[in-house]
Scaffold this active site. Structure first.
Site, short mmCIF file in Angstrom:
data_model
loop_
_atom_site.label_atom_id
_atom_site.label_comp_id
_atom_site.label_asym_id
_atom_site.label_seq_id
_atom_site.Cartn_x
_atom_site.Cartn_y
_atom_site.Cartn_z
N ASP A 41 5.89 32.64 -16.69
CA ASP A 41 5.14 33.90 -16.75
C ASP A 41 5.81 34.89 -17.70
OD1 ASP A 41 3.53 36.24 -15.77
OD2 ASP A 41 2.95 34.83 -14.21
N HIS B 19 3.43 41.15 -14.68
CA HIS B 19 2.64 40.01 -14.21
C HIS B 19 3.51 38.99 -13.48
CE1 HIS B 19 -0.04 36.45 -14.65
NE2 HIS B 19 -1.01 37.35 -14.64
N ASN C 228 -10.10 33.17 -15.53
CA ASN C 228 -11.05 34.24 -15.19
C ASN C 228 -12.21 34.35 -16.16
OD1 ASN C 228 -9.08 34.90 -13.24
ND2 ASN C 228 -8.07 36.28 -14.67
N SER D 132 -4.82 34.60 -11.34
CA SER D 132 -3.35 34.69 -11.43
C SER D 132 -2.72 35.04 -10.10
CB SER D 132 -2.94 35.78 -12.42
OG SER D 132 -3.10 35.35 -13.73
#
Ligand SMILES: *[C@@H]1O[C@H](CO)[C@@H](O)[C@H](O)[C@H]1NC(C)=O
Ligand SMILES: *[C@@H]1O[C@H](CO)[C@@H](O)[C@H](O)[C@H]1NC(C)=O
Ligand SMILES: *[C@@H]1O[C@H](CO)[C@@H](O)[C@H](O)[C@H]1NC(C)=O
Ligand SMILES: *[C@@H]1O[C@H](CO)[C@@H](O)[C@H](O)[C@H]1NC(C)=O
Length: 422
Positions: A177, A208, A299, A364
């Site tokens: 990440d 994130h 997404n 996520s």
């Protein structure tokens, strides 16, 4: 050549608030290539030497600019996975590589972007009050997030997180990440900045990775509260490339093997983008070695087969639902999606200071719930092996409770299988 790009976390908003669209980013290929050598190539160094000389010769011949065509940027040299390299090469060089008997496959490198926007303070507060009202009755972790409550109950709105306290002991979550703010209170010293693609810069500048890591193993926000969190930084700010993500995956793969962590490690990949045969290949290989890869579905409201790592064989691919157990409208879907987990308005650690808390939305946020549950299955239920862990997660999942159009995905919500739940 121009591929549709992805995002990890989408925009965050309360369901009643004006819904801003999730940013959809289109980006060009960055002119780079990823080259995978055949397993039969025994002398990697001599191939690399040859590749460098081809590149040099073609640059000189055409008087091309070294800044555009930098040559080999880095190599993939795992004992456990493919050998190869990534770099920027002129068309003649690319052609020579393609025709080389050593080369198994080549793909164009792509730029990736994460779009993350935190829930504005005012909306986060509103939501907070509602949550407190809902969580008055206490059994185990009384003030748990709706996500943790959902993975330990068979109905939405459960009022506590029921879990085994030893879940996650002696396990490792490799969080591929944007880095992890390891000093955050949520991590209690269990997080480590292990690898970065950016010199010695491990800092999580967008939050994130920190958010996802705390959902896996944070003391309040985490599914498995004893696991160690291994930061593998493949995003700087919100951007990266396919080749860099593969580099991070390759590092984690090798580290798990080298440290005998097979059977106690997951790869958590809250990222998604253009279809990459090389990324799918290394993940399939990792799964065959007993490493559990867990990925966000993405997404883009499209079939998971269109992107990576969501389409890789052996990967546990996770879609997102909201707190009413309705499918998140932007969640990718498909017959091969494994299961769903909480992903809308998920509260977890922020990156700005050691106590900050933020809400984020997207597949996520669903992925780390399942990464945590995979470690839970290993420690609490003694399950090992990629197929076994996946089967166990599917068996424990809550069936037929998701509302909304699943577009052919299985109607399953991830669950820890505790015996006290109703
Ligand atoms: C990525 O980060 C840059 C710099 O912080 C910002 O300008 C840009 O809007 C961001 N892009 C997305 C998709 O969030
Ligand atoms: C839960 O309560 C504990 C103790 O009051 C507190 O430290 C923690 O921040 C709370 N966690 C959440 C998720 O609100
Ligand atoms: C599902 O996965 C299998 C095995 O990887 C693959 O053969 C099949 O094409 C996939 N199906 C779809 C709809 O993507
Ligand atoms: C930490 O960050 C949050 C924003 O996420 C802010 O509200 C809070 O005041 C900060 N706390 C400290 C001690 O700086």
């Amino acid at each position: 050549m121009y591929k549709h790009l992805v995002l990890g976390a989408g925009l965050l908003f309360a369901s009643t608030a004006l819904a801003a669209p999730v940013p959809q980013t289109k980006v060009a290929s960055n002119g780079g290539y990823i080259v995978v050598l055949k397993d039969t190539v025994k002398n990697f160094e001599s191939h690399i030497e040859w590749a460098r000389s081809v590149h040099k010769r073609n640059l000189a011949k055409r008087d091309l600019d070294e800044r555009t065509y930098s040559g080999i940027d880095f190599t993939y040299t795992g004992n456990n996975h493919f050998n190869g390299y990534a770099g920027h090469f002129d068309p003649d060089t690319v052609e020579e590589f393609r025709n080389s008997g050593d080369v198994d496959s080549m793909e164009e490198d792509q730029d990736w972007t994460i779009g993350t926007i935190d829930v504005p303070e005012s909306e986060a507060d509103e939501e907070e009050e509602e949550e407190e009202l809902e969580t008055r009755d206490i059994t185990e972790q009384k003030n748990a997030t709706w996500g943790l409550r959902s993975i330990s109950h068979r109905q939405p709105g459960g009022d506590n997180y029921i879990y085994d306290e030893n879940a996650g002991a002696d396990t490792y979550a490799y969080v591929i990440d944007s880095g992890i703010r390891i000093t955050h209170e949520e991590f209690e010293g269990r997080a480590e900045q292990a690898w970065t693609a950016y010199g010695d810069d491990h800092e999580d500048k967008i939050g994130h990775g920190t958010h996802c890591a705390a959902t896996i193993g944070g003391k309040n926000y985490g599914v498995t509260k004893k696991t160690k969190l291994i930061g593998v930084k493949v995003f700087d700010q919100n951007s990266t490339t396919t080749s860099i993500i593969i580099e991070g995956i390759a590092w984690a793969f090798d580290d798990i093997i080298a440290k005998n962590r097979v059977g106690k490690a997951v790869l958590s990949m809250s990222l998604g983008g253009t279809y990459s045969p090389t990324m799918n290949r290394i993940l399939k290989n990792a799964a065959r070695h007993g490493i559990i890869p867990v990925a966000a579905a993405g997404n883009d409201a499209q079939d998971i087969s269109k992107g990576s790592p969501s389409s890789a064989e052996g990967v546990i691919t996770v879609g997102a639902i909201d707190s009413d157990w309705t499918v998140y409208e932007k969640s990718n879907f498909g017959k091969n999606l494994s299961l769903y987990a909480p992903g809308v308005m998920i509260e977890s650690a922020g990156h700005t200071n050691d106590t900050s808390i933020v809400k984020k939305t997207g597949t996520s946020m669903a992925c780390p719930h399942v990464a945590g549950l995979a470690l839970y299955a290993m420690t609490v239920d003694g399950i090992t092996g990629t197929d076994n862990v996946k089967k166990h997660l599917l068996k424990n999942a809550t069936p037929d409770k998701i509302y909304g159009d699943l577009n052919g995905s299985p109607n399953l919500i991830a669950n820890n299988g505790n015996s006290q739940q109703e």
